[in-house]
Write an enzyme that holds these catalytic residues in place. Structure first.
Site, short mmCIF file in Angstrom:
data_model
loop_
_atom_site.label_atom_id
_atom_site.label_comp_id
_atom_site.label_asym_id
_atom_site.label_seq_id
_atom_site.Cartn_x
_atom_site.Cartn_y
_atom_site.Cartn_z
N HIS A 44 41.24 26.63 33.24
CA HIS A 44 42.22 27.54 32.63
C HIS A 44 41.99 27.55 31.11
O HIS A 44 41.70 26.51 30.51
CB HIS A 44 43.64 27.09 32.97
CG HIS A 44 44.66 28.14 32.65
ND1 HIS A 44 45.07 28.40 31.37
CD2 HIS A 44 45.32 29.02 33.46
CE1 HIS A 44 45.95 29.40 31.39
NE2 HIS A 44 46.12 29.78 32.65
N GLU B 290 40.59 36.15 33.68
CA GLU B 290 41.77 36.12 32.82
C GLU B 290 41.34 36.28 31.36
O GLU B 290 40.96 35.28 30.72
CB GLU B 290 42.49 34.78 32.95
CG GLU B 290 42.94 34.45 34.34
CD GLU B 290 44.16 33.54 34.34
OE1 GLU B 290 45.19 33.97 34.84
OE2 GLU B 290 44.07 32.43 33.80
C1 PEP Z 1 48.13 32.23 33.62
O1 PEP Z 1 48.90 31.29 33.63
O2 PEP Z 1 46.94 32.06 33.87
C2 PEP Z 1 48.63 33.57 33.31
C3 PEP Z 1 47.91 34.61 33.63
O3 PEP Z 1 49.85 33.63 32.70
P1 PEP Z 1 50.71 34.95 32.42
O4 PEP Z 1 50.87 35.67 33.73
O5 PEP Z 1 52.00 34.43 31.89
O6 PEP Z 1 49.96 35.80 31.45
#
Ligand code: PEP
Length: 249
Positions: free
Chosen positions: A94, A166
């Protein structure tokens, strides 16, 4: 493939709060539905999670693990311990851990190998920073992060890997890329896997999008071509909201 919804609680909720949350979630959850719901709980909520999710198809997951199996690593939790706690999948890489805890590609690769060795599946997070995006380096960054993370893995092990795309700048910021940008990233990820493993692996690898998902945009990002679902952080902290997201995808 049916949709995968991954909820990441991050460092939120005591075990008592998780219990209340799960009471609400389970009262709304359709156990006969086809989609996968995976809850990445804090370590201290895993025991109550295991107890309450018994008999439900919601998957118990964790947010991190040590690259070591046991020994002199004060404060760490190993893959072996997670397996014993009933965990099925664990988030690795992450961006919050890459940044705050200086997790580099060598450690991420070791963690993935240790997770697989201990019978855990892996949710591998990858994504570009704003600076990378602004200099059009997104696909280069994805290639480097994925190749470093999956170095030395066998193709059959990819069955137990979910890649979460992400963009770092989209996480908890209220900002999101366009669907076209996400589609391009998914396509790029499939190409990287196809080149490094096989065309079949590139087609079959599970990929989800994460970054500022809420009830309003969940459907849009769950529908992006080449994707298999969503990773939801902040919006997953309310059981009713998470269930609304599950309902719209
Ligand atoms: C995450 O925790 O990886 C994330 C995508 O958080 P959020 O949905 O709050 O942006």
């Amino acid at each position: 493939m049916n949709k995968i919804i991954i909820a990441n609680f991050k460092m939120n909720k005591t075990s008592t709060e998780t219990k209340d949350y799960l009471v609400r979630l389970l009262s709304r959850f359709d156990n006969a539905g086809d989609d996968r719901l995976m809850l990445c709980l804090p370590y201290t909520s895993l025991a109550i999670g295991k107890f309450m999710l018994e008999g439900s198809k919601i998957e118990l997951c964790a947010q991190n693990m040590s690259e070591e199996d046991e020994g002199r690593c004060t404060g760490e939790i190993s893959g072996r311990m997670l397996k014993d706690a009933g965990v099925e999948y664990v988030i690795i890489g992450h961006s919050e851990r890459r940044k705050k805890f200086k997790e580099d590609s060598r450690i991420i690769n070791k963690k993935i190998k240790s997770a697989l060795k201990n019978g855990l599946g892996v949710i591998l997070c990858v994504g570009e920073s704003l600076a990378d995006r602004n200099t059009l380096k997104t696909l280069d960054v994805l290639k480097e992060q994925i190749e470093d993370a999956l170095k030395g893995l066998y193709e059959n092990e990819l069955e137990k890997i979910i890649i979460a795309y992400e963009p770092v700048w989209a996480i908890s910021s209220g900002k999101t890329p366009t669907s076209k940008e996400v589609e391009k990233a998914f396509k790029g990820i499939r190409k990287i896997i196809a080149a490094d493993f096989s065309a079949k692996a590139g087609e079959e690898i599970a990929i989800v999008y994460g970054g500022s998902i809420d009830v309003k945009n969940a459907r849009q990002f769950a529908d992006v071509k080449g994707g298999n679902g969503l990773l939801v952080g902040g919006a997953s902290l309310d059981a009713a909201t998470l269930m609304q997201i599950v309902a719209v995808v």
